[in-house]
Design a protein around this motif. Structure first.
Motif, mmCIF file in Angstrom:
data_model
loop_
_atom_site.group_PDB
_atom_site.id
_atom_site.type_symbol
_atom_site.label_atom_id
_atom_site.label_comp_id
_atom_site.label_asym_id
_atom_site.label_seq_id
_atom_site.Cartn_x
_atom_site.Cartn_y
_atom_site.Cartn_z
ATOM 1 N N MET A 96 0.834 -1.188 0.000
ATOM 2 C CA MET A 96 0.000 0.000 0.000
ATOM 3 C C MET A 96 0.881 1.254 0.000
ATOM 4 O O MET A 96 0.634 2.200 -0.750
ATOM 5 C CB MET A 96 -0.923 0.012 1.216
ATOM 6 N N VAL A 97 1.926 1.273 0.820
ATOM 7 C CA VAL A 97 2.814 2.439 0.891
ATOM 8 C C VAL A 97 3.569 2.606 -0.426
ATOM 9 O O VAL A 97 3.777 3.733 -0.892
ATOM 10 C CB VAL A 97 3.779 2.333 2.089
ATOM 11 N N LEU A 98 3.962 1.506 -1.057
ATOM 12 C CA LEU A 98 4.612 1.595 -2.367
ATOM 13 C C LEU A 98 3.652 2.189 -3.407
ATOM 14 O O LEU A 98 4.072 3.004 -4.246
ATOM 15 C CB LEU A 98 5.102 0.215 -2.817
ATOM 16 N N MET A 99 2.391 1.806 -3.339
ATOM 17 C CA MET A 99 1.397 2.386 -4.263
ATOM 18 C C MET A 99 1.184 3.866 -3.964
ATOM 19 O O MET A 99 1.058 4.683 -4.885
ATOM 20 C CB MET A 99 0.069 1.622 -4.177
ATOM 21 N N TRP A 100 1.125 4.232 -2.675
ATOM 22 C CA TRP A 100 1.038 5.655 -2.295
ATOM 23 C C TRP A 100 2.206 6.417 -2.902
ATOM 24 O O TRP A 100 2.019 7.464 -3.515
ATOM 25 C CB TRP A 100 1.138 5.814 -0.784
ATOM 26 N N SER A 102 4.276 5.684 -5.389
ATOM 27 C CA SER A 102 4.278 5.809 -6.850
ATOM 28 C C SER A 102 3.204 6.797 -7.306
ATOM 29 O O SER A 102 3.460 7.658 -8.160
ATOM 30 C CB SER A 102 4.089 4.444 -7.522
ATOM 31 N N GLY A 103 2.016 6.718 -6.754
ATOM 32 C CA GLY A 103 0.949 7.648 -7.127
ATOM 33 C C GLY A 103 1.301 9.083 -6.785
ATOM 34 O O GLY A 103 1.097 10.003 -7.590
ATOM 35 N N ASP A 104 1.850 9.301 -5.582
ATOM 36 C CA ASP A 104 2.222 10.655 -5.171
ATOM 37 C C ASP A 104 3.369 11.201 -6.010
ATOM 38 O O ASP A 104 3.410 12.393 -6.331
ATOM 39 C CB ASP A 104 2.593 10.673 -3.684
ATOM 40 N N THR A 105 4.304 10.326 -6.409
ATOM 41 C CA THR A 105 5.415 10.757 -7.256
ATOM 42 C C THR A 105 4.912 11.167 -8.635
ATOM 43 O O THR A 105 5.273 12.236 -9.147
ATOM 44 C CB THR A 105 6.465 9.631 -7.375
ATOM 45 N N PHE A 106 4.079 10.321 -9.237
ATOM 46 C CA PHE A 106 3.528 10.659 -10.567
ATOM 47 C C PHE A 106 2.712 11.947 -10.502
ATOM 48 O O PHE A 106 2.810 12.809 -11.383
ATOM 49 C CB PHE A 106 2.671 9.517 -11.115
ATOM 50 N N ASP A 131 5.933 9.486 2.428
ATOM 51 C CA ASP A 131 5.928 8.097 1.940
ATOM 52 C C ASP A 131 7.316 7.471 2.038
ATOM 53 O O ASP A 131 7.469 6.332 2.477
ATOM 54 C CB ASP A 131 5.444 8.041 0.488
ATOM 55 N N ILE A 132 8.330 8.223 1.641
ATOM 56 C CA ILE A 132 9.703 7.718 1.705
ATOM 57 C C ILE A 132 10.119 7.496 3.158
ATOM 58 O O ILE A 132 10.787 6.498 3.472
ATOM 59 C CB ILE A 132 10.662 8.672 0.972
#
Length: 161
Positions: A96-100, A102-106, A131-132
């Protein structure tokens, strides 16, 4: 009042809480789901009406917009803080955090490339950093596990008493 025993001692019964009490100690401890729904509807109605009245004020609209993106940017902070308190990320979904992340980065890259208003880029970067930080906690707490903080009083601290 409810009688406790034959000595006529009285114990105060806990008061019933409703959404109109506004006691911050009990604010999110709803006794009934309808109280929660009423609170959300009241909040939505009042803030909607205020927004309607101040819609022509650019300062109000910009402040409201900033508060919205800032609130979204802070969504991960409670998880970050809980992980820090527990010195663990056990039970947290890393996917879930990895998806957060990636979404926040994009989203942040999109804001920067399309020259969105400054507050979008700043809050997007804040989200990515949170997130990081959570992902760093996953690494640190799994590879360098820490003992939980003990809440037992030390005998040396009671000598002064």
């Amino acid at each position: 009042y409810v009688a406790a025993d034959s000595k006529d001692e009285e114990i105060k019964a806990p008061p019933k809480r409703s959404y109109l009490d506004f006691d911050l100690n009990y604010f999110w401890h709803w006794s009934k789901f309808t109280d929660y729904v009423q609170c959300v509807l009241t909040f939505t109605g009042v803030t909607g009406y205020i927004t309607y009245l101040w819609l022509d004020s650019s300062l109000f609209v910009e402040t409201l917009g900033f508060l919205a993106v800032f609130t979204e940017a802070m969504l991960g902070v409670p998880q970050l803080y809980r992980n820090y308190q527990n010195r663990s990320t056990e039970g947290m979904s890393v996917k879930m955090v990895l998806m957060w992340t990636s979404g926040d980065t994009f989203k942040t890259v999109y804001f920067i490339l399309n020259q969105a208003p400054f507050q979008f880029s700043i809050c997007g970067l804040l989200q990515v950093f949170v997130d990081i930080a959570i992902l760093l906690q996953v690494y640190l707490y799994s590879y360098y596990p820490q003992k939980p903080v003990s809440h037992i009083a030390h005998p040396a601290s009671t000598k002064a008493l």
